[in-house]
Enzyme design. Structure first.
Site, mmCIF file in Angstrom:
data_model
loop_
_atom_site.group_PDB
_atom_site.id
_atom_site.type_symbol
_atom_site.label_atom_id
_atom_site.label_comp_id
_atom_site.label_asym_id
_atom_site.label_seq_id
_atom_site.Cartn_x
_atom_site.Cartn_y
_atom_site.Cartn_z
ATOM 1 N N ASP A 105 -43.054 -9.667 -0.755
ATOM 2 C CA ASP A 105 -42.153 -10.520 0.014
ATOM 3 C C ASP A 105 -42.638 -11.958 0.128
ATOM 4 O O ASP A 105 -42.043 -12.755 0.836
ATOM 5 C CB ASP A 105 -41.948 -9.955 1.431
ATOM 6 C CG ASP A 105 -43.113 -10.270 2.364
ATOM 7 O OD1 ASP A 105 -44.254 -10.370 1.873
ATOM 8 O OD2 ASP A 105 -42.870 -10.415 3.574
ATOM 9 N N ASP A 142 -46.061 -13.541 -4.645
ATOM 10 C CA ASP A 142 -45.694 -12.312 -5.350
ATOM 11 C C ASP A 142 -44.703 -12.562 -6.486
ATOM 12 O O ASP A 142 -44.461 -11.667 -7.293
ATOM 13 C CB ASP A 142 -45.062 -11.306 -4.378
ATOM 14 C CG ASP A 142 -46.015 -10.880 -3.277
ATOM 15 O OD1 ASP A 142 -47.213 -10.732 -3.568
ATOM 16 O OD2 ASP A 142 -45.566 -10.720 -2.130
ATOM 17 N N ASP A 164 -47.369 -5.089 -2.433
ATOM 18 C CA ASP A 164 -48.133 -6.058 -1.660
ATOM 19 C C ASP A 164 -48.306 -5.469 -0.258
ATOM 20 O O ASP A 164 -47.584 -4.540 0.119
ATOM 21 C CB ASP A 164 -47.372 -7.385 -1.605
ATOM 22 C CG ASP A 164 -48.100 -8.417 -0.777
ATOM 23 O OD1 ASP A 164 -49.322 -8.538 -0.916
ATOM 24 O OD2 ASP A 164 -47.432 -9.088 0.034
#
Length: 768
Positions: free
Chosen positions: A507, A511, A307
């Protein structure tokens, strides 16, 4: 100490004492008492082995413990009591060693649980009031005394010196500035500090770490034995060889001898010890791996998906510039001072960035009055008698958009910046531009991942395509997928998983599905617990993404060492089995030989505790201190770099006033060049020592020279313009200013990536 650890210790002590007593009795000529002691030791081992087998049957798991059971029972059956006692000692020592290794793997984390903060001190008009930490809510003002533990995540209202070793492993105190976020669980190593709570105790970092510890302990007890994978093949082979030896020789003692040397302690002990050693080393690096299975999957990963926000980027916005009207008005510094003073009372994520930027520039902040926050719009209040409003354009401007605001918006769109609009006394006063910078260590980390055996690196983000592409190019990924929602991320992870084992790093709450679907999910929980940490197999408790590369190196090294230990141990055991089947190795001698084989396999496994290959650079304490001092200076001159662009932008229409250019040049020559000279003399030698040669610093040295050259050219050009400047003259000045700005931005990024990212927490970098 838990009861099963006492049981294992008692078993080991009992069988060892009985075996030793039997040897002493033989030496004294008392053969009968010796046999009795050895039989007792064998029976104790047999009882424990029986209990282990029953537990395995209940779990419906195959186990090679059956070989140890047959060896103990066979030794009793053929009258080889001493061989049985030695096997019992070997078995008891093995389970005790495995328990100790498991405890070692959890020791660093369990210490965190024991020191969890229980109380907090709320700052009230009548003084600090102690309350349970569970009663703290976001927005509370707290006081943390010297030596006390920060009870909840918060934002500093003044500078602080913190001991963060419990979370990061970094032994030296770290200086934090006003406006920076501070995590629960760290210790105030300086004078009392005040902070504004940004989370409850349950949602804070420390509570998240405690939950992670509980998950890791639950996943790791018991550790999956590598022996169980070979049980279905190893047990029949052993029994067949023992049966053939008995049938050919007509002597059951040979069969017992085969069983004795076949006791698979290299499998039972060596592999778990290597894996648990890896868990321990990873924990000391700030990486929580939830069990041996997760460690092995981490070692097998070939594709890493990241990410963007908070992973490859800092996840915290940083002020880059303040755009003000062309016509006379408040200076940019005054706009920032008023905005930051107002934002001292806000828990919004952008507020901390403005407060930190104001302190970096040495601005004097005052307490605001009558603060009102409108969620989704902004905040307003009175500062030094001025009504200040911050937030979205529609709410702050309240009318037609001036041309300078449109210019600021266009610039923000090109740079991928966030905007905060400011009005003072109901008049538009400025636009504050903020960016989420790329982590300086991210490019080095991606290169380290490739060196560790990762074949493909993919960026998966919900951000805009142009912003995602820019980050991907800087970091050096193989593919970029932008504007992805959680379902898109999940589909991409599954698609990559079909081609190769995957590692997903994120994080955010969005996700969590992708982390759960990946071969290994890695979450960053350094700033608090999130759903991603709950769904992940590996959790980074330090705010350094490059810890992932070290964790992969540790996992792969431990898997290799486990294979070496098992291969060497089982190879020697197989050779000894053939010798025993030929009648050349009696049970008692075989038991002693098997002990030697076990010790050799365990010794190989314990090498996993030794430092291995790491991308982390080791620096001397004096060099770390010098680099941190230079980084503080580096951070202080950042606003001066941004001023270069601001001054150039102001030269866009007549009358052309070159006084700001001359003032800027004075600052560049006095402050910036002095800093660059200090870096050339002190920082570059540190880099050369850390990276192994001056070639690693040649690029930075060349840009130092180019910066000084361009400032000299600008000075000569401006000094030649003694009269009022014409348009053609200003074109040259603007060209030099923009060129200098580009060089300075690139140079700062190179320094932060190549030099300051080597330093353990240099006072976290704020710009790309």
């Amino acid at each position: 100490m838990r009861w099963w650890q006492r049981r294992e210790q008692a078993l080991f002590a009992a069988v060892t004492l009985l075996t030793t007593a039997g040897l002493a009795a033989v030496a004294a000529g008392a053969r009968g008492p010796a046999e009795a002691a050895w039989v007792t030791a064998t029976v104790l081992g047999l009882v424990y082995s029986t209990a282990s087998l029953i537990a395995a049957v209940r779990r419906r798991e195959p186990s090679v413990d059956v070989i140890a059971w047959l060896a103990l029972a066979g030794a009793l059956g053929v009258g080889e009591a001493f061989a049985g006692a030695v096997i019992a000692v070997m078995l008891a020592g093995g389970v005790l060693l495995e328990a100790r290794a498991a405890a070692r793997a959890r020791r660093e984390l369990s210490a965190l649980v024991a020191r969890a903060p229980r109380t907090a001190r709320r700052d009230t008009p009548s003084g600090p009031v102690e309350i349970p930490a569970a009663e703290v809510v976001a927005g509370d003002r707290l006081v943390v005394g010297a030596g006390e533990i920060v009870p909840v995540d918060g934002r500093l209202r003044g500078p602080a010196v913190l001991d963060e070793s419990a979370l990061t492993g970094e032994p030296l105190p770290v200086e934090r500035r006003a406006g920076e976020d501070v995590r629960s669980g760290v210790v105030n190593a300086g004078s009392p500090v005040r902070l504004t709570a940004t989370a409850t105790a349950e949602a804070s970092t420390y509570a998240g770490v405690v939950r992670l510890v509980e998950q890791a302990q639950a996943a790791g007890a018991p550790f999956v034995r590598l022996a169980d994978r070979f049980a279905m093949a190893f047990v029949p082979v052993t029994l067949l060889l023992a049966g053939v030896a008995w049938a050919v020789a007509g002597d059951p003692v040979r069969a017992v001898a085969v069983l004795v040397v076949a006791t698979p302690c290299p499998l039972l002990l060596a592999a778990p010890i290597a894996i648990m050693s890896g868990l321990s080393r990873a924990a000391r690096s700030g990486v929580v791996v939830k069990g041996g299975g997760a460690l092995e999957r981490l070692a097998a990963g070939r594709v890493v998906l990241f990410d963007k926000t908070g992973t490859l980027t800092a996840g915290r916005p940083v002020l880059t510039d303040v755009v003000t009207p062309v016509e006379p008005g408040l200076a940019a510094g005054e706009v920032l001072r008023l905005a930051a003073s107002l934002d001292q009372s806000s828990a919004h994520v952008l507020a901390g960035a403005l407060v930190t930027a104001a302190h970096d520039r040495g601005l004097r902040l005052v307490a605001p009055e009558g603060v009102q926050e409108r969620h989704g719009y902004g905040v307003e209040g009175v500062v030094d008698g001025h009504r200040v409003r911050l937030g979205k354009a529609a709410w702050v401007l309240g009318g037609p958009v001036p041309p300078w605001v449109r210019h600021a918006r266009r610039r923000a769109a090109l740079d991928g910046s966030l905007t905060v609009f400011a009005a003072v006394d109901d008049r538009p006063a400025g636009v504050l531009l903020l960016e989420d910078p790329v982590r300086p260590q991210a490019p080095r980390m991606v290169r380290a991942l490739r060196g560790a055996g990762i074949d493909r690196v993919v960026l998966v983000t919900g951000d805009r395509a142009d912003t995602a592409q820019a980050v991907g190019q800087v970091v050096g990924v193989d593919a970029v997928h932008a504007e992805c929602d959680p379902a898109d991320k999940l589909a991409l992870v599954r698609a990559e998983q079909e081609l190769a084992p995957t590692i997903m790093v994120g994080d955010g709450i969005n996700d969590a599905p992708a982390l759960a679907a990946a071969g290994v999910g890695v979450a960053l929980a350094a700033r608090g617990a999130t759903a991603s940490a709950e769904a992940a197999d590996v959790v980074l408790t330090v705010d350094r993404i490059d810890a992932l590369a070290d964790a992969i190196l540790i996992a792969r090294r431990c898997r290799v060492i486990a294979g070496w230990a098992v291969g060497a141990g089982m190879g020697m055991s197989m050779a000894a089995m053939l010798v025993a089947a030929a009648g050349l190795l009696p049970p008692a001698a075989g038991a002693l030989l098997q002990e030697g084989i076990d010790l050799a396999a365990i010794a190989v496994a314990l090498t996993a505790l030794l430092p291995g290959r790491s991308h982390t650079v080791t620096m001397r304490p004096a060099d770390v201190a010098t680099a941190r001092r230079l980084y503080a200076e580096h951070r202080d001159v950042r606003p001066l770099v941004e001023q270069v662009r601001t001054v150039a932008d102001a030269l866009n229409r007549p009358p052309y006033d070159l006084r700001p250019v001359r003032e800027l040049l004075d600052h560049l020559e006095v402050r910036l060049l002095a800093h660059e000279h200090a870096e050339e003399a002190e920082l570059l030698p540190i880099m050369a020592r850390a990276l192994g040669g001056v070639e690693a610093t040649s690029g930075l040295s060349r840009t130092h020279a180019e910066i000084e050259h361009q400032i000299g050219r600008l000075r000569r050009t401006v000094d030649d313009l003694v009269q009022e400047a014409e348009a053609e003259d200003v074109t040259d000045v603007r060209r030099l200013l923009y060129g200098l700005y580009a060089i300075l931005r690139l140079h700062n990024a190179q320094e932060e990536e190549g030099a300051f990212s080597l330093v353990p927490d240099p006072d976290p970098p704020s710009r790309p």
